[in-house]
Design an enzyme around this catalytic site. Structure first.
Site, PDB file in Angstrom:
ATOM      1  N   SER A  70       0.803  -1.224   0.000  1.00 38.65           N
ATOM      2  CA  SER A  70       0.000   0.000   0.000  1.00 38.65           C
ATOM      3  C   SER A  70       0.836   1.275   0.000  1.00 38.65           C
ATOM      4  O   SER A  70       0.331   2.350  -0.295  1.00 38.65           O
ATOM      5  CB  SER A  70      -0.935   0.015   1.218  1.00 38.65           C
ATOM      6  OG  SER A  70      -0.203   0.144   2.418  1.00 38.65           O
ATOM      7  N   LYS A 142       1.069   4.595   6.881  1.00 34.78           N
ATOM      8  CA  LYS A 142       0.499   5.450   5.841  1.00 34.78           C
ATOM      9  C   LYS A 142       1.192   6.804   5.874  1.00 34.78           C
ATOM     10  O   LYS A 142       1.989   7.104   6.763  1.00 34.78           O
ATOM     11  CB  LYS A 142      -1.017   5.654   6.056  1.00 34.78           C
ATOM     12  CG  LYS A 142      -1.844   4.377   6.121  1.00 34.78           C
ATOM     13  CD  LYS A 142      -1.921   3.647   4.794  1.00 34.78           C
ATOM     14  CE  LYS A 142      -2.756   2.368   4.917  1.00 34.78           C
ATOM     15  NZ  LYS A 142      -2.695   1.559   3.677  1.00 34.78           N
TER      16      LYS A 142
END
Length: 257
Positions: A70, A142
């Site tokens: 991701s 993230k």
């Protein structure tokens, strides 16, 4: 003379250090005792080192195994990064563009009652804290895109992400990815963060939780630390490259004032 000689002979035969069977038995016991002490000392030192590493990982610098794609191309599957747990410990807060590890409980994953194999969970947690196992299912890595008060919009007429009315040139995005396939226009509450992965088409992030309680916003206190270094593989060893994508973004109060 004979009596004295016999007495001396008996004295020599009773000496455990000589070459008799009794002396050999004594030497064997002594060696075995020494080996046992050496083994115990090695185990003790190993345990001491492990405890020291766990404490260092818990409070200063934690290895973190990247479990998914991701955050590609910034971080790859199998990378071991080093998470700086002191980055936000003394009054500093996450900034736009920071790559952080956080606990997504209550924002990215639902809170669940503890249960199951407590010992297994403890061992897995210890291995994960040393970068030897995948992190817990509630831990995520993230990039911070919006901080408290920011208005984050995607996308503008040219397909770009906007923060407080300014377009963001996201050079860190995965090649071929758009800033977002999902349109959104949100204002980040104070004390919370809007998180997005760099591989937007392969990242479950704040966008996926817009309609849920909390709206995908991560509380600042849930941030574990900032990813500052790459520790593995050796070919990528070094500090994590920063970004200028958010340079010049106006403060939130200037945008709403």
């Amino acid at each position: 003379m004979d009596t004295e000689a016999q007495h001396m002979e008996r004295d020599r035969s009773s000496d455990p250090a000589d070459g008799t069977e009794e002396g050999s038995r004594f030497t064997h016991v002594r060696k075995r005792t020494g080996a046992s002490l050496s083994w115990r000392r090695t185990v003790f030192l190993g345990m001491l080192c492990t405890v020291a590493l766990l404490l260092f990982s818990a409070f200063v610098l934690q290895p973190f195994l990247i479990p998914s794609g991701s955050m590609q191309p910034t971080l790859r599957v199998g990378d071991r990064v080093l998470v700086n747990k002191l980055a936000y410990r003394f009054g500093s807060e996450p900034r736009r563009g920071d790559v952080v590890v956080f606990d997504g409980t209550g924002s990215f994953v639902q809170e669940t009652a503890s249960g199951g194999n407590a010992l297994g969970a403890l061992l897995h947690g210890a291995a994960a804290s040393l970068g030897l196992a995948e992190p817990a299912g509630s831990d995520f890595v993230k990039r911070v895109v919006g901080v408290g008060g920011d208005r984050v919009v995607c996308c503008d007429e040219r397909g770009r992400l906007e923060v407080n009315g300014a377009p963001v040139a996201e050079e860190y995005l995965h090649p071929g990815d758009d800033p977002s396939a999902v349109s959104f226009d949100i204002v980040v509450p104070d004390g919370r963060l809007w998180m997005m992965g760099d591989h937007r088409s392969n990242s479950r992030d704040s966008r996926d939780h817009l309609g849920q309680p909390g709206g995908g916003m991560v509380p600042v206190e849930r941030v574990i630390g900032r990813v500052d270094w790459l520790g593995w593989p050796l070919g990528r060893l070094g500090s994590l490259e920063g970004t200028d994508a958010f340079t010049g973004i106006r403060p939130a109060d200037a945008d709403h004032g």
